[in-house]
Design an enzyme around this catalytic site. Structure first.
Site, PDB file in Angstrom:
ATOM      1  N   CYS A 169       0.818  -1.215   0.000  1.00 26.16           N
ATOM      2  CA  CYS A 169       0.000   0.000   0.000  1.00 26.16           C
ATOM      3  C   CYS A 169       0.854   1.267   0.000  1.00 26.16           C
ATOM      4  CB  CYS A 169      -0.962  -0.018   1.188  1.00 26.16           C
ATOM      5  SG  CYS A 169      -0.186  -0.374   2.785  1.00 26.16           S
ATOM      6  N   TYR A 170       1.781   1.381   0.944  1.00 26.36           N
ATOM      7  CA  TYR A 170       2.673   2.541   0.934  1.00 26.36           C
ATOM      8  C   TYR A 170       3.460   2.631  -0.382  1.00 26.36           C
ATOM      9  CZ  TYR A 170       2.158   3.368   6.040  1.00 26.36           C
ATOM     10  OH  TYR A 170       1.691   3.658   7.301  1.00 26.36           O
TER      11      TYR A 170
END
Length: 344
Positions: free
Chosen positions: A150-151
């Site tokens: 996600c990051y």
């Protein structure tokens, strides 16, 4: 219909994958596994899926049943796909892995960050990093797809136009990122308790987060040279969402950065470059497979600030996995993913 298997369907990415595939006209979930919940009906565990998966129950992982699928998703902790992916690939089954098992190209680097030897280094040469905005053509031909974290998704999409154009000083990149609590997973942990996470925000893993080498790997490939990245993640009191505030020094202040970003993502169905001066909000992408980006140059100086928001469970995980499925099987990339974000 594409026959789908899912290994590890009881976490947040697993149930999100089920939700998205329930709306997919060309995918049918035939097998879903969980050792701890074997025999439990999917609809009993997840009432939001009643009427979509009636008759489907969790089962103990069985290699023959999984190998009979066209594609198997792994929504598991790291290390699990190492043990099973090779057998499935040998049987001709495609693998889309939502864990970190095949994201890093260097097995030793993976072992350093994940605290154990890489369990299937021989498969790394076959793994395609599943960021469609970069590797779409490779994804079409892939056997094994590593879905980005996600990051890394929010950060790479924000920095890519600058690095690809050679406009940013690659030695001084900063990613200041905030995540909702669902990013920590569904397992019981004190830090995820309501009384611990509510009405509070904190940085964590400042010394080094597991997503750092993944982000650095992608940015290094985009820049074509070594990069210097400071990545600081934060836990925020929301359930879903990633907000990345990205900083870079540009080497040419005459370039129209708004036009640069708009041109780079003009043909990308799931990247929305917002009008100049915008401030994208995480709530605008909740439940949607979209990355919204805004680019700023405060006071007209050489420091660029890029704002990038995604839903960590959708574009940051399960939605991106389905996007990869669509590309892999030659479908419309937007199939099953065209829904808007949820407001309020």
């Amino acid at each position: 219909m594409i026959k789908v298997g899912i290994v590890g369907g009881t976490g947040y990415t697993g149930v999100e994958l089920l939700r998205l595939l329930a709306q997919h006209p060309q995918a049918e979930v035939a097998v879903i596994t969980s050792r701890s919940e074997a025999g439990v009906a999917v609809a009993d565990m997840y009432p939001n899926l009643r009427g979509h998966y009636d008759g489907l129950a969790f089962s103990v992982p069985d290699s023959k049943a999984l190998a009979a699928c066209d594609v198997v998703f792994f929504a598991t902790p790291h290390g699990v796909a190492h043990a099973l992916a090779g057998e499935l690939l040998a049987a001709g089954t495609k693998v889309i892995d939502l864990s970190a098992d095949f994201r890093l190209q260097d097995a030793a680097e993976w072992g350093k960050w994940y605290g154990q030897p890489h369990g299937a280094p021989e498969l790394l040469k076959d793994a395609v990093y599943g960021l469609p905005e970069v590797n779409r053509e490779k994804i079409r031909q892939a056997r094994l797809i590593a879905v980005p974290g996600c990051y890394p998704t929010a950060t790479q999409l924000g920095f890519l136009p600058l690095l690809e154009a050679g406009l940013a000083d690659p030695s001084r990149l900063i990613a200041d990122c905030k995540s909702g609590v669902s990013g920590a997973g569904r397992g019981a942990a004190v830090g995820s308790l309501f009384c611990e996470a509510g009405e509070s925000m904190k940085a964590y893993a400042v010394k080094g987060h597991r997503h750092l080498p993944e982000i650095s790997q992608g940015l290094r490939l985009a820049a074509g040279k070594d990069i210097g990245l400071t990545f600081v993640p934060h836990l925020t009191p929301m359930i879903r969402g990633i907000h990345a505030t990205l900083y870079a020094n540009v080497v040419d202040t005459s370039v129209d950065l708004q036009a640069l970003f708009e041109k780079r993502y003009a043909d990308e169905p799931f990247v929305d470059v917002m009008p100049a001066g915008s401030h994208p909000e995480t709530r605008s992408v909740r439940g949607a497979n979209v990355c919204r980006i805004a680019v700023h140059r405060p006071q007209g100086g050489d420091l660029v600030v890029v704002l990038s928001v995604i839903d960590n469970l959708v574009k940051g995980a399960s939605g991106q996995a389905v996007q990869n499925l669509n590309i892999l099987f030659g479908l419309d990339e937007r199939m099953g993913l065209s829904h808007a974000g949820l407001l309020p």
